[in-house]
Structure formats: structure tokens, C-alpha cells
Scaffold this motif. Structure first.
Motif, PDB file in Angstrom:
ATOM      1  N   MET A  47       0.826  -1.204   0.000  1.00  0.00           N
ATOM      2  CA  MET A  47       0.000   0.000   0.000  1.00  0.00           C
ATOM      3  C   MET A  47       0.863   1.258   0.000  1.00  0.00           C
ATOM      4  O   MET A  47       0.634   2.187  -0.796  1.00  0.00           O
ATOM      5  CB  MET A  47      -0.920   0.005   1.232  1.00  0.00           C
ATOM      6  N   LEU A  48       1.881   1.293   0.857  1.00  0.00           N
ATOM      7  CA  LEU A  48       2.755   2.462   0.944  1.00  0.00           C
ATOM      8  C   LEU A  48       3.554   2.665  -0.345  1.00  0.00           C
ATOM      9  O   LEU A  48       3.733   3.801  -0.797  1.00  0.00           O
ATOM     10  CB  LEU A  48       3.705   2.331   2.140  1.00  0.00           C
ATOM     11  N   PHE A  49       4.039   1.567  -0.915  1.00  0.00           N
ATOM     12  CA  PHE A  49       4.800   1.685  -2.161  1.00  0.00           C
ATOM     13  C   PHE A  49       3.933   2.257  -3.276  1.00  0.00           C
ATOM     14  O   PHE A  49       4.354   3.166  -4.005  1.00  0.00           O
ATOM     15  CB  PHE A  49       5.347   0.317  -2.592  1.00  0.00           C
ATOM     16  N   LYS A  50       2.708   1.755  -3.393  1.00  0.00           N
ATOM     17  CA  LYS A  50       1.820   2.236  -4.446  1.00  0.00           C
ATOM     18  C   LYS A  50       1.489   3.715  -4.255  1.00  0.00           C
ATOM     19  O   LYS A  50       1.504   4.497  -5.208  1.00  0.00           O
ATOM     20  CB  LYS A  50       0.529   1.418  -4.460  1.00  0.00           C
ATOM     21  N   PHE A  51       1.191   4.103  -3.023  1.00  0.00           N
ATOM     22  CA  PHE A  51       0.916   5.516  -2.752  1.00  0.00           C
ATOM     23  C   PHE A  51       2.121   6.382  -3.092  1.00  0.00           C
ATOM     24  O   PHE A  51       2.008   7.415  -3.753  1.00  0.00           O
ATOM     25  CB  PHE A  51       0.538   5.716  -1.283  1.00  0.00           C
ATOM     26  N   ILE A 174       8.416   3.343   1.343  1.00  0.00           N
ATOM     27  CA  ILE A 174       8.251   4.753   0.983  1.00  0.00           C
ATOM     28  C   ILE A 174       9.411   5.208   0.107  1.00  0.00           C
ATOM     29  O   ILE A 174       9.209   5.874  -0.920  1.00  0.00           O
ATOM     30  CB  ILE A 174       8.146   5.624   2.251  1.00  0.00           C
ATOM     31  N   VAL A 175      10.632   4.849   0.488  1.00  0.00           N
ATOM     32  CA  VAL A 175      11.820   5.254  -0.284  1.00  0.00           C
ATOM     33  C   VAL A 175      11.792   4.644  -1.675  1.00  0.00           C
ATOM     34  O   VAL A 175      12.046   5.329  -2.682  1.00  0.00           O
ATOM     35  CB  VAL A 175      13.114   4.854   0.461  1.00  0.00           C
ATOM     36  N   LEU A 176      11.454   3.361  -1.781  1.00  0.00           N
ATOM     37  CA  LEU A 176      11.394   2.699  -3.088  1.00  0.00           C
ATOM     38  C   LEU A 176      10.288   3.292  -3.954  1.00  0.00           C
ATOM     39  O   LEU A 176      10.460   3.482  -5.160  1.00  0.00           O
ATOM     40  CB  LEU A 176      11.176   1.197  -2.909  1.00  0.00           C
ATOM     41  N   GLY A 177       9.142   3.590  -3.333  1.00  0.00           N
ATOM     42  CA  GLY A 177       8.037   4.184  -4.086  1.00  0.00           C
ATOM     43  C   GLY A 177       8.388   5.553  -4.629  1.00  0.00           C
ATOM     44  O   GLY A 177       8.126   5.858  -5.802  1.00  0.00           O
ATOM     45  N   LEU A 178       9.014   6.394  -3.808  1.00  0.00           N
ATOM     46  CA  LEU A 178       9.422   7.721  -4.265  1.00  0.00           C
ATOM     47  C   LEU A 178      10.521   7.627  -5.318  1.00  0.00           C
ATOM     48  O   LEU A 178      10.576   8.437  -6.249  1.00  0.00           O
ATOM     49  CB  LEU A 178       9.901   8.564  -3.076  1.00  0.00           C
ATOM     50  N   SER A 179      11.388   6.632  -5.184  1.00  0.00           N
ATOM     51  CA  SER A 179      12.449   6.425  -6.186  1.00  0.00           C
ATOM     52  C   SER A 179      11.840   6.026  -7.524  1.00  0.00           C
ATOM     53  O   SER A 179      12.279   6.497  -8.581  1.00  0.00           O
ATOM     54  CB  SER A 179      13.421   5.338  -5.703  1.00  0.00           C
TER      55      SER A 179
END
Length: 310
Positions: A47-51, A174-179
Motif C-alpha cells: 500500500m505504501l509503495f503504491k501511494f 516509501i523510499v522505493l516508491g518515491l524512487s
């Protein structure tokens, strides 16, 4: 306000269902531990990665927001520490009590509930609150307890803190999603469906796990636990509100989300730390139980109030 209470009630009913399952023995401690691990490492991470992958760093990173949250949170952290010292408790116990006073269940309860009640735009502010809690205050408790026991600061303590952050799946997600977002690449359809399916389990799984974990908690030392619950549910959101609305120019919507996140009950990971370091685990357990029960009313009141800010 009644409408907000009705909207938040289903979340707490799922927590209540988990509590009943744990209390009756239908869902034992081992089952709760495995469900918590699934949510923590897989569902919530998805969920966090997708967001995060659908945001940009410029949308998330707001230094005024961070300063406002840090100042408001630090004020209550210091207050709880002072009260602990006046009661002549050790540095380790004071650190754990201060953690109870300011660290809310943002990951398991805040992410799913606030994004559903306040809109998906809430995810950016919620992730900032989560990051500050994990990086700043999550590191601080380790430094204080380890430093107090060793009698000095050393590189080993900082290494322990660093490894803890690197191993935390919420930070990593979160870091991977923003990356991913920084690469300006769309999420492939199959991957998006996979993340949606897996992330969809985060909300009911996390809420049920919270309830089941509460079934094993007891309300020992109710006076201290009650004080810490007041800090978390009343004083913390109040201090954050003063900081965000009066001291720093935070946008109304972001300030509302920040205040709502600050109003969440004591996080379960505080108990994990207290148990790991063998510092007042029963006190933390009681604080989690009492604050979660009271949050059924207080969180609704706070969300109802902050909804008028935007």
C-alpha cells in the motif's frame, strides 16, 4: 461530529472483532504474530509503495510541515519526560513513557483510516508523520536506552539505529516508491493490480491485528497509563495544532491531517521496543489498551474538528 463518528466506527469495530477473536482464544498469540508480520512486511508495504510511487518528492517533502510536527511533538515528549523524572524513574523508563506520549499507530491505523476518511491526498502528510516518528523518535528511544545502559554514546549505537531503519519495511517501501516516481515511469498494469490486491489486505488485516494484539494486554498501573493516554490523545494533537496553525505556516489541509495523525492511540511498536529492552512493558501495554479504547471517541472528535479547517 456524529457523522464522523459513524464513519470511524467501522474501523474500530474491526479492531473490536480482532479483540474478541483474541480474547476467546479463536485467534491465539501465534496467529496474531503471523498476521501482524504479513501486514507489516507485505500488505502495508504494498500500500505504501503504491501511494509513494504516485507522488513526487516535492509533493511529500515539506520542511514547514516537518518543523511544525517536530516542535509540537517534542513539546509533549519533553513534558512526559519531565513528569517521569519528577516521579524519579530511570532514564530508560522515561524514554519509554515519552515514546508512549507521542508515537501513535500511524502505520497500522493512520494510513488506512485517514486516507479513506480524508482522501488519498492525505497520504503525503501521513507518510511525513510516519517518517518523522520512525527516523527521529524511533531512533531517539534506542539511543537513550542504549546510551543510559552503556554510560556513553558510541558508534555501535548509531550503527544499531541505522540498521533498524534500513530493515524497517515501511521506510523501505516509501523510499522505493518515491524512487520509482522519480524515474517518471508508470506502474505496469499487472504490477498495479498486484499492489492493489495485496495492499487491499492492509486495512482489514492491520485493524484485526491491532484488536487481536490488545486481547493479551492488561490495564496494570492505570494511573500512569491514563496520564500517557491523555498525553497521546489530547495533549499531543493540541500541541501539534498550536505548532501547525500558529507557529508555522502549514497549509490548512496538511495541518488537518497532521493533527488527526497526532490524535491516534499509542502504537504497538512501542510495546515491542519496551519488551525487547525489558523496560516497563506492562506500563506500555496498559497505555496501548486504554488509549485505543478511548480513541473510539477522541479520534472522531479530532477528525470532526480538523475537517472544518479545509
Amino acid at each position: 461530529m456524529l457523522a464522523i463518528f459513524v464513519q470511524t466506527l467501522p474501523f474500530f469495530l474491526v479492531i473490536g472483532l480482532g479483540f474478541a477473536a483474541g480474547r476467546t482464544g479463536f485467534f491465539n498469540e501465534e496467529a496474531t504474530a503471523w498476521l501482524t508480520k504479513f501486514v507489516f512486511y507485505f500488505a502495508l508495504s504494498a500500500m505504501l509503495f503504491k501511494f509513494a510511487a504516485n507522488l513526487t518528492l516535492s509533493e511529500v517533502l515539506d520542511w514547514q510541515f516537518i518543523k511544525a510536527y517536530l516542535v509540537g511533538t517534542a513539546a509533549i515528549y519533553l513534558l512526559a519526560t519531565l513528569v517521569a523524572f519528577l516521579r524519579r524513574v530511570s532514564i530508560e523508563e522515561a524514554a519509554v513513557e515519552a515514546q508512549c506520549a507521542v508515537i501513535g499507530n500511524v502505520g497500522f491505523l493512520g494510513v488506512p483510516m485517514l486516507t479513506l476518511l480524508m482522501g488519498e491526498a492525505a497520504i503525503g502528510p501521513v507518510m511525513l508523520v510516519l517518517a518523522v516518528d520512525l527516523i527521529v523518535f524511533g531512533s531517539l528511544i534506542v539511543i537513550l536506552i542504549t546510551g543510559a545502559r552503556d554510560g556513553r554514546m558510541n558508534v555501535r549505537i548509531l550503527a544499531t539505529v541505522g540498521m533498524g531503519l534500513l530493515k524497517n519495511p515501511m521506510i523501505v517501501s516509501i523510499v522505493l516508491g518515491l524512487s520509482w516516481s522519480a524515474l517518471n515511469m508508470p506502474i505496469p498494469g499487472v504490477m498495479n493490480d498486484f499492489l492493489s490486491l495485496l495492499g487491499g489486505a492492509a486495512t482489514p488485516g492491520a485493524l484485526f491485528a491491532i484488536g487481536a494484539s490488545l486481547a493479551g494486554k492488561s490495564a496494570e498501573r492505570p494511573f500512569v497509563a491514563g496520564w500517557l493516554s491523555i498525553c497521546k490523545l489530547v495533549l499531543h494533537p493540541a500541541a501539534v495544532a498550536i505548532s501547525a496553525l500558529l507557529l508555522f505556516p502549514v497549509a490548512p489541509y496538511a495541518a488537518a491531517v497532521m493533527i488527526a495523525a497526532a490524535a491516534l492511540p499509542v502504537a504497538g511498536n512501542v510495546y515491542i521496543l519496551a519488551q525487547h529492552y525489558r523496560v516497563a512493558p506492562q506500563r506500555v501495554s496498559a497505555s496501548i489498551l486504554m488509549s485505543t479504547v478511548a480513541a473510539v471517541v477522541t479520534v472522531s472528535l479530532v477528525i470532526g474538528w480538523v475537517a472544518q479547517l479545509f
